[in-house]
Scaffold this motif. Structure first.
Motif, PDB file in Angstrom:
ATOM      1  N   GLU A  72       1.169  -1.002   0.309  1.00 24.07           N
ATOM      2  CA  GLU A  72      -0.215   0.615  -0.120  1.00 24.07           C
ATOM      3  C   GLU A  72       1.277   1.088   0.006  1.00 24.07           C
ATOM      4  O   GLU A  72       1.932   1.275   0.537  1.00 24.07           O
ATOM      5  CB  GLU A  72      -0.912   0.017   1.292  1.00 24.07           C
ATOM      6  CG  GLU A  72       0.144   0.169   3.047  1.00 24.07           C
ATOM      7  CD  GLU A  72      -1.565  -0.024   3.342  1.00 24.07           C
ATOM      8  OE1 GLU A  72      -0.893   0.881   4.758  1.00 24.07           O
ATOM      9  OE2 GLU A  72      -2.387  -0.237   3.358  1.00 24.07           O
ATOM     10  N   TRP A  75       3.913   2.728   2.417  1.00 21.77           N
ATOM     11  CA  TRP A  75       5.177   1.942   3.096  1.00 21.77           C
ATOM     12  C   TRP A  75       5.656   1.222   2.328  1.00 21.77           C
ATOM     13  O   TRP A  75       5.631   0.760   1.682  1.00 21.77           O
ATOM     14  CB  TRP A  75       4.468   0.716   4.188  1.00 21.77           C
ATOM     15  CG  TRP A  75       3.252   1.268   4.902  1.00 21.77           C
ATOM     16  CD1 TRP A  75       2.170   1.356   5.472  1.00 21.77           C
ATOM     17  CD2 TRP A  75       4.321   0.761   6.546  1.00 21.77           C
ATOM     18  NE1 TRP A  75       1.833   1.755   6.944  1.00 21.77           N
ATOM     19  CE2 TRP A  75       2.602   1.254   7.512  1.00 21.77           C
ATOM     20  CE3 TRP A  75       4.849  -0.382   7.042  1.00 21.77           C
ATOM     21  CZ2 TRP A  75       2.974   0.557   8.386  1.00 21.77           C
ATOM     22  CZ3 TRP A  75       4.948  -0.057   8.080  1.00 21.77           C
ATOM     23  CH2 TRP A  75       4.113   0.423   9.064  1.00 21.77           C
ATOM     24  N   GLU A  80       8.325  -2.741   4.857  1.00 22.13           N
ATOM     25  CA  GLU A  80       7.495  -3.982   5.000  1.00 22.13           C
ATOM     26  C   GLU A  80       8.957  -4.553   6.073  1.00 22.13           C
ATOM     27  O   GLU A  80       8.522  -5.678   6.673  1.00 22.13           O
ATOM     28  CB  GLU A  80       6.772  -4.383   3.836  1.00 22.13           C
ATOM     29  CG  GLU A  80       6.055  -3.803   3.217  1.00 22.13           C
ATOM     30  CD  GLU A  80       5.209  -3.162   3.540  1.00 22.13           C
ATOM     31  OE1 GLU A  80       5.098  -4.258   4.889  1.00 22.13           O
ATOM     32  OE2 GLU A  80       3.695  -2.657   2.988  1.00 22.13           O
ATOM     33  N   LYS A 105       7.767   4.716  12.334  1.00 25.56           N
ATOM     34  CA  LYS A 105       6.048   4.466  12.241  1.00 25.56           C
ATOM     35  C   LYS A 105       4.968   4.037  13.745  1.00 25.56           C
ATOM     36  O   LYS A 105       6.075   3.661  15.152  1.00 25.56           O
ATOM     37  CB  LYS A 105       5.207   3.345  11.391  1.00 25.56           C
ATOM     38  CG  LYS A 105       5.857   2.786   9.792  1.00 25.56           C
ATOM     39  CD  LYS A 105       4.613   4.255   9.657  1.00 25.56           C
ATOM     40  CE  LYS A 105       5.651   3.770   8.046  1.00 25.56           C
ATOM     41  NZ  LYS A 105       4.977   4.939   6.918  1.00 25.56           N
ATOM     42  N   GLU A 109      -0.914   2.941  13.702  1.00 24.79           N
ATOM     43  CA  GLU A 109      -0.392   2.341  12.456  1.00 24.79           C
ATOM     44  C   GLU A 109       1.025   0.796  12.349  1.00 24.79           C
ATOM     45  O   GLU A 109       0.069   0.167  11.206  1.00 24.79           O
ATOM     46  CB  GLU A 109       1.083   3.677  11.872  1.00 24.79           C
ATOM     47  CG  GLU A 109       0.433   5.096  10.746  1.00 24.79           C
ATOM     48  CD  GLU A 109       1.218   6.018  11.107  1.00 24.79           C
ATOM     49  OE1 GLU A 109       1.053   6.666  10.956  1.00 24.79           O
ATOM     50  OE2 GLU A 109       2.695   5.824  11.417  1.00 24.79           O
ATOM     51  N   CYS A 110       1.494   0.523  13.172  1.00 25.32           N
ATOM     52  CA  CYS A 110       2.374  -0.668  12.715  1.00 25.32           C
ATOM     53  C   CYS A 110       1.006  -2.142  13.181  1.00 25.32           C
ATOM     54  O   CYS A 110       0.948  -2.828  11.959  1.00 25.32           O
ATOM     55  CB  CYS A 110       3.124  -1.405  13.593  1.00 25.32           C
ATOM     56  SG  CYS A 110       4.762  -0.054  13.289  1.00 25.32           S
ATOM     57  N   HIS A 113      -1.270  -2.181  10.105  1.00 32.77           N
ATOM     58  CA  HIS A 113      -0.881  -2.412   8.271  1.00 32.77           C
ATOM     59  C   HIS A 113      -0.713  -4.226   9.009  1.00 32.77           C
ATOM     60  O   HIS A 113      -1.311  -4.560   7.531  1.00 32.77           O
ATOM     61  CB  HIS A 113       0.786  -1.655   8.154  1.00 32.77           C
ATOM     62  CG  HIS A 113       0.816  -1.895   7.329  1.00 32.77           C
ATOM     63  ND1 HIS A 113       1.133  -1.747   5.887  1.00 32.77           N
ATOM     64  CD2 HIS A 113       2.147  -2.470   7.104  1.00 32.77           C
ATOM     65  CE1 HIS A 113       1.060  -2.350   4.718  1.00 32.77           C
ATOM     66  NE2 HIS A 113       2.143  -3.185   5.156  1.00 32.77           N
ATOM     67  N   TYR A 114      -0.109  -4.379   9.745  1.00 30.51           N
ATOM     68  CA  TYR A 114       0.352  -6.082  10.135  1.00 30.51           C
ATOM     69  C   TYR A 114      -1.759  -6.682   9.748  1.00 30.51           C
ATOM     70  O   TYR A 114      -1.079  -7.885   9.062  1.00 30.51           O
ATOM     71  CB  TYR A 114       1.202  -6.306  11.178  1.00 30.51           C
ATOM     72  CG  TYR A 114       1.256  -7.672  10.715  1.00 30.51           C
ATOM     73  CD1 TYR A 114       3.232  -7.746  10.501  1.00 30.51           C
ATOM     74  CD2 TYR A 114       0.768  -8.066  12.097  1.00 30.51           C
ATOM     75  CE1 TYR A 114       3.343  -9.221  10.885  1.00 30.51           C
ATOM     76  CE2 TYR A 114       1.415  -9.879  12.321  1.00 30.51           C
ATOM     77  CZ  TYR A 114       2.382  -9.629  11.608  1.00 30.51           C
ATOM     78  OH  TYR A 114       3.133 -11.321  12.056  1.00 30.51           O
ATOM     79  N   LYS A 116      -3.902  -6.008   8.124  1.00 27.34           N
ATOM     80  CA  LYS A 116      -4.648  -5.391   7.060  1.00 27.34           C
ATOM     81  C   LYS A 116      -4.201  -6.577   6.600  1.00 27.34           C
ATOM     82  O   LYS A 116      -4.513  -7.225   5.025  1.00 27.34           O
ATOM     83  CB  LYS A 116      -5.114  -4.656   6.941  1.00 27.34           C
ATOM     84  CG  LYS A 116      -5.345  -4.312   5.786  1.00 27.34           C
ATOM     85  CD  LYS A 116      -5.473  -2.512   5.001  1.00 27.34           C
ATOM     86  CE  LYS A 116      -5.432  -2.145   3.845  1.00 27.34           C
ATOM     87  NZ  LYS A 116      -6.289  -0.701   3.434  1.00 27.34           N
ATOM     88  N   ASN A 117      -2.515  -6.412   5.984  1.00 26.47           N
ATOM     89  CA  ASN A 117      -2.286  -6.685   4.933  1.00 26.47           C
ATOM     90  C   ASN A 117      -0.866  -8.189   5.101  1.00 26.47           C
ATOM     91  O   ASN A 117      -0.400  -8.858   4.443  1.00 26.47           O
ATOM     92  CB  ASN A 117      -1.220  -5.956   5.338  1.00 26.47           C
ATOM     93  CG  ASN A 117      -1.610  -4.753   4.184  1.00 26.47           C
ATOM     94  OD1 ASN A 117      -1.782  -4.229   2.909  1.00 26.47           O
ATOM     95  ND2 ASN A 117      -1.597  -3.746   4.627  1.00 26.47           N
TER      96      ASN A 117
END
Length: 445
Positions: A72, A75, A80, A105, A109-110, A113-114, A116-117
């Protein structure tokens, strides 16, 4: 020119620059024509047009960087990888430490993001599910389902249980200090590069082979210790004591051959010799009955009882001979005879101290070494010394080894050094010191 991600975020994980041998930081240059090992250059060497062997400055090249988005926007690939490494180091859910390690970050946010992805991503979840199904299908017919056993003990460092188990950690199936514990030191500075000559390359290969053989020896020793139950030495010694002394001596001498046979075969061998020893002893007892003309077991019981009485009488006579031989004092002998007469008559003797006469100080009788541990390791002169000095063989062997080590370390030994080394009676130390000098075990300083 293309853009590629690097293998790691740490510059120490990448080969150094071929031009200046400095550690590479992104972005850096990779030659697209030199190979098969990557030919990497920092930006400074690339701008100077560095050439080396087959590499020329007009070769095609690639810019190695991870400063581009993957999953995304916002990032980069480098972030990553940093996120995954931080989660591995700090643990899942510890987002505060993960964000502190990343530096770029915040923890919200960490986490978002973790989740979700990497956890809720349908692509990754379907891939993991298919991989899990393939693994289950592959091992469905051959694998044995794992059943957890009792929780193994976890002794603390330097505790009594840890010392008894020689630093063995059951939960890890490993030792706190391995055999040849510093074998890796000879290998830590070896680096295979294309510039090595054939001799240097062969030498490095030989060092790796030596290290591999040392690892095999370490695993072989650990396997022997596990298979034969030698981890808890005290428990192993307790099991040894159930055998007679002759079988214990055989067990001690045959222990070195346990490495060439399995534990079951070795135990069968020892048990068979223990059984043979018991059978031979029983045969000797039956032969003794036959020589005495005994024909029934009832008569054998009477014979054993009478034999014990006869041995007790012989022991008493031996004790009397010892007293008459070693105690040159008439009053002390008279007191001892009166005491034995009272015992034989069934009367409780009056407790009296056998005191020496006023003519002089009596000498103590020699020490009886029968049955004392370590007696079999002494020669006749050492046995005589231990009897006169009244020193048990185990202590004598310990003092002797200490004096030998000190003499070997200093090239000689004085009496004052011997007295400072072993804290016992100074007269006993003098006799031990003179004996070792006379026998040639040590020499004077």
């Amino acid at each position: 020119m293309d853009r590629f991600t690097s293998l790691g975020n740490d510059p120490f994980d990448k080969p150094p620059c071929r031009g200046c041998s400095s550690y590479l930081t992104e972005p850096y240059i990779k030659c697209a024509e030199c190979g098969p090992s990557p030919f990497l250059l920092c930006l400074q060497c690339f701008t100077r047009g560095f050439e080396y062997k087959k590499h020329e400055s007009d070769h095609k090249y690639e810019i190695m960087t991870s400063d581009f988005p993957v999953l995304e926007p916002g990032w980069s690939a480098q972030e990553e990888m940093a996120l995954l490494e931080a989660v591995m180091d700090c643990g899942f859910g510890n987002w505060q430490d993960v964000a502190y390690q990343m530096r770029t970050k915040c923890k919200e946010e960490c986490e978002s993001h973790y989740m979700k992805n990497f956890l809720n991503n349908p692509l990754f979840s379907s891939t993991l599910h298919s991989l899990r199904q393939m693994e289950e299908a592959r091992t469905a017919d051959s694998a044995v389902p794992f059943k957890p056993s009792d929780d193994p003990p976890r002794p603390t460092f330097d505790s009594l249980l840890s010392r008894d188990m020689a630093g063995y950690m059951p939960a890890r199936a490993d030792f706190m200090e391995e055999f040849d514990n510093y074998a890796e030191w000879d290998l830590k500075d070896i680096d295979f590069v294309d510039d090595d000559s054939d001799i240097l390359h062969a030498l490095k290969i030989a060092v790796v082979d030596i290290y591999h053989s040392r690892l095999k020896e370490r695993q072989r020793r650990k396997k022997i210790i596990r298979d034969h139950g030698l981890i808890n030495l005290r428990k192993f010694q307790i099991l040894e004591r159930r055998y007679p002394k002759e079988v214990q001596d055989l067990h001690d001498s045959m222990r070195r051959f346990a490495r060439v046979v399995g534990p079951i075969e070795h135990d069968k061998f020892i048990e068979s010799h223990a059984l043979e020893f018991e059978l031979r002893r029983e045969i000797r007892r039956l032969q003794e009955y036959r020589r005495a003309g005994i024909q029934s077991f009832c008569s054998a019981k009477v014979y054993d009882r009478v034999k014990r009485v006869r041995e007790d009488e012989r022991r008493k006579r031996t004790m009397l001979c010892d007293v008459l031989q070693y105690i040159q004092d008439g009053r002390a002998c008279q007191q001892w005879l009166s005491k034995q007469a009272a015992i034989d008559a069934g009367i409780t003797p009056v407790i009296t101290t056998i005191t020496p006469s006023a003519t002089g100080r009596r000498s103590a009788p020699p020490l009886n070494l029968t049955g004392l541990p370590g007696t079999e390791k002494l020669n006749e002169r050492e046995k005589e010394l231990c009897q006169v000095v009244r020193l048990v063989p185990g202590a004598y062997l310990e003092y002797k080894q200490a004096l030998l080590n000190e003499c070997r370390r200093q090239g000689g030994l004085r009496l004052a050094q011997a007295r400072a080394l072993i804290k016992i009676d100074v007269n006993k130390t003098r006799k031990i010191y003179d004996f070792l000098i006379k026998e040639g075990y040590i020499n004077k300083a």
